[in-house]
Design a protein around this motif. Sequence first.
Motif, mmCIF file in Angstrom:
data_model
loop_
_atom_site.group_PDB
_atom_site.id
_atom_site.type_symbol
_atom_site.label_atom_id
_atom_site.label_comp_id
_atom_site.label_asym_id
_atom_site.label_seq_id
_atom_site.Cartn_x
_atom_site.Cartn_y
_atom_site.Cartn_z
ATOM 1 N N VAL A 119 20.481 80.235 12.997
ATOM 2 C CA VAL A 119 21.198 81.086 12.569
ATOM 3 C C VAL A 119 20.216 82.049 11.765
ATOM 4 C CG1 VAL A 119 23.688 81.723 10.893
ATOM 5 C CG2 VAL A 119 22.853 79.516 12.810
ATOM 6 N N HIS A 120 19.747 81.745 10.904
ATOM 7 C CA HIS A 120 19.405 83.093 9.421
ATOM 8 C C HIS A 120 18.192 84.131 10.312
ATOM 9 C CE1 HIS A 120 19.546 81.490 5.977
ATOM 10 N NE2 HIS A 120 19.585 80.177 6.457
ATOM 11 N N ALA B 11 18.592 84.920 14.108
ATOM 12 C CA ALA B 11 19.591 84.955 15.321
ATOM 13 C C ALA B 11 20.703 85.007 14.945
ATOM 14 C CB ALA B 11 18.818 85.584 16.805
ATOM 15 N N SER B 12 22.041 85.111 16.109
ATOM 16 C CA SER B 12 23.324 84.672 16.289
ATOM 17 C C SER B 12 22.954 83.024 16.518
ATOM 18 C CB SER B 12 24.087 85.598 17.160
ATOM 19 O OG SER B 12 23.330 85.676 18.556
ATOM 20 N N PRO B 13 24.756 82.712 16.503
ATOM 21 C CA PRO B 13 24.639 81.121 16.184
ATOM 22 C C PRO B 13 24.474 81.025 17.457
ATOM 23 C CG PRO B 13 26.048 81.307 15.067
ATOM 24 C CD PRO B 13 25.237 83.130 15.687
ATOM 25 N N SER B 14 24.876 81.703 18.857
ATOM 26 C CA SER B 14 24.713 81.988 20.446
ATOM 27 C C SER B 14 23.271 81.986 20.937
ATOM 28 C CB SER B 14 25.192 83.086 21.220
ATOM 29 O OG SER B 14 24.675 84.001 20.316
ATOM 30 N N LEU B 15 22.163 81.706 20.046
ATOM 31 C CA LEU B 15 20.991 81.574 20.397
ATOM 32 C C LEU B 15 20.654 80.199 19.992
ATOM 33 C CD1 LEU B 15 17.954 82.248 21.102
ATOM 34 C CD2 LEU B 15 17.309 82.446 18.804
ATOM 35 N N GLY B 16 21.524 79.787 19.372
ATOM 36 C CA GLY B 16 21.574 77.731 19.231
ATOM 37 C C GLY B 16 21.682 77.013 20.069
ATOM 38 N N LEU B 17 22.906 78.037 21.254
ATOM 39 C CA LEU B 17 23.217 77.822 23.133
ATOM 40 C C LEU B 17 22.181 76.882 23.433
ATOM 41 C CD1 LEU B 17 27.146 78.495 22.580
ATOM 42 C CD2 LEU B 17 26.580 75.647 22.339
ATOM 43 N N ALA B 18 21.890 78.497 23.839
ATOM 44 C CA ALA B 18 20.582 78.497 24.991
ATOM 45 C C ALA B 18 19.424 77.659 24.206
ATOM 46 C CB ALA B 18 19.785 80.629 24.257
ATOM 47 N N VAL B 19 19.050 77.759 23.101
ATOM 48 C CA VAL B 19 17.445 76.613 23.378
ATOM 49 C C VAL B 19 18.056 74.960 23.260
ATOM 50 C CG1 VAL B 19 15.945 75.200 20.902
ATOM 51 C CG2 VAL B 19 16.699 78.063 20.460
ATOM 52 N N SER B 20 19.656 75.405 23.366
ATOM 53 C CA SER B 20 19.757 73.834 23.412
ATOM 54 C C SER B 20 19.598 73.784 24.907
ATOM 55 C CB SER B 20 21.225 73.947 23.016
ATOM 56 O OG SER B 20 21.127 73.544 21.349
ATOM 57 N N ALA B 21 19.897 74.196 25.803
ATOM 58 C CA ALA B 21 20.355 74.456 27.586
ATOM 59 C C ALA B 21 18.411 74.341 27.053
ATOM 60 C CB ALA B 21 20.798 76.091 28.107
ATOM 61 N N ALA B 22 17.599 75.225 26.741
ATOM 62 C CA ALA B 22 16.250 75.309 27.262
ATOM 63 C C ALA B 22 15.385 74.096 27.162
ATOM 64 C CB ALA B 22 15.498 76.074 26.199
ATOM 65 N N LEU B 23 16.195 73.191 25.933
ATOM 66 C CA LEU B 23 15.503 72.178 25.466
ATOM 67 C C LEU B 23 15.494 70.760 26.539
ATOM 68 C CD1 LEU B 23 16.431 71.852 21.748
ATOM 69 C CD2 LEU B 23 13.587 71.822 22.691
#
Length: 417
Positions: free
Chosen positions: A171-172, A174-186
Amino acid sequence: MPSPLAAPSYAAVLRTRHACRTFGAALVGRLSYGTVSLSLVLATSEATDSYAVAGTVMALFGLTSVLLSPTRAGLIDRYGPRRALPPMAGGYALLLAGLALATAWPGASGVLLGVLAVTAGACTPPLGPVMRTLWSDLLPEPALLRRAYSLDGVAEELLLVTGPLLVGLLVHVASPSLGLAVSAALVLTGTLALVSSPAVRAAGRPAVRPAGRAAGSAAEPSADRVPLWHAPGLRQAVAVAAGVGMCLAALELLVIVVVDEHHTPGAVAWVMAALSAGSAVGGLVYGAVPWRVPARLRLSACAAGLGLVVAAAGLSAHPHALVGWAALGGLFVAPALTTAYLIADECAGPDTRTRAGAWVNTAFNAGASGAAAATGLLVGRLPLPACFALAAAPALLSAATALRAPRRPGLIVRTVR
């Protein structure tokens, strides 16, 4: 495989052939579960400018994921992880990517986000239950299996702490939506690595029955004839998991109330960190001790210990005191869940082991969700010590149910896989 004569230890667990590769892959995928919840709430609230919508979307995602967990685990038991896991993980990752895309800009439709969240929750791959089933295949020796389950529980606890920290870093930058993309990749990376493990290929082979013992013979009834829910001890393991989940969820909300009354909001993190640290220490110690007490009695003692600590915490409800109480109560959390998973695995037949573990997991999460809502209604209406006592009640009541020896409806045959 480690030698049967080798002293059981955590090192022996990790030295088991294919264990590190399989466990590491599962942990990568399971890290997604530590990042997705906070990412979804932050991304949805930012895109819709509404915490109400964010809470609703998160509730839809969580409820679908929890309630359908036994069904997804049943698909794993029926088709095997190599066939069932990739479609689940692929659909889950694709839907999380869709949520990331939909929340990348302001003005997202709450209805669209809700539909995506429900379908994503329905596809959540049961990596935890699958890994515990694989531990049973890799380590048939009870002493090593107990250590493996303890190690698994401690690692899962650490992932749930690490995940939100990772989201905070994302979040620091980029936007929080990046966290969803990282979750998908993980989850996609971890699942594909998991199903490529030789341990998973071996788990998909047909069960081998001892010579001279045909399935369903009169001398030794088949486990397939005994309905899973009627297996001895499973309902007690599920009851304790639900009681522990309810107790912990209520405790978390009560901690927030206490620190708010004392105007020390930063203490919440310390209390929850102490709970996690206590759970990690308790899990590691529990797995290392060569227990002679039956698992049913250990399960009851752990649940009772947690309940008594939470009840006592209400008598000195100050943020500083709660740090100590949380650390003490945490000592019982991982051992209670580890024992519940072990009992579920022992109760299940060869074709229902993943589903049995999923029932324990579902009970814990469902109990936590229900208790959070109930505790919110009680706070402000009852004195805090009474709230803490009620929070402890589910764990204490479930401990009482685990004391009773279950009736055995039939023999459960554990075939060698």
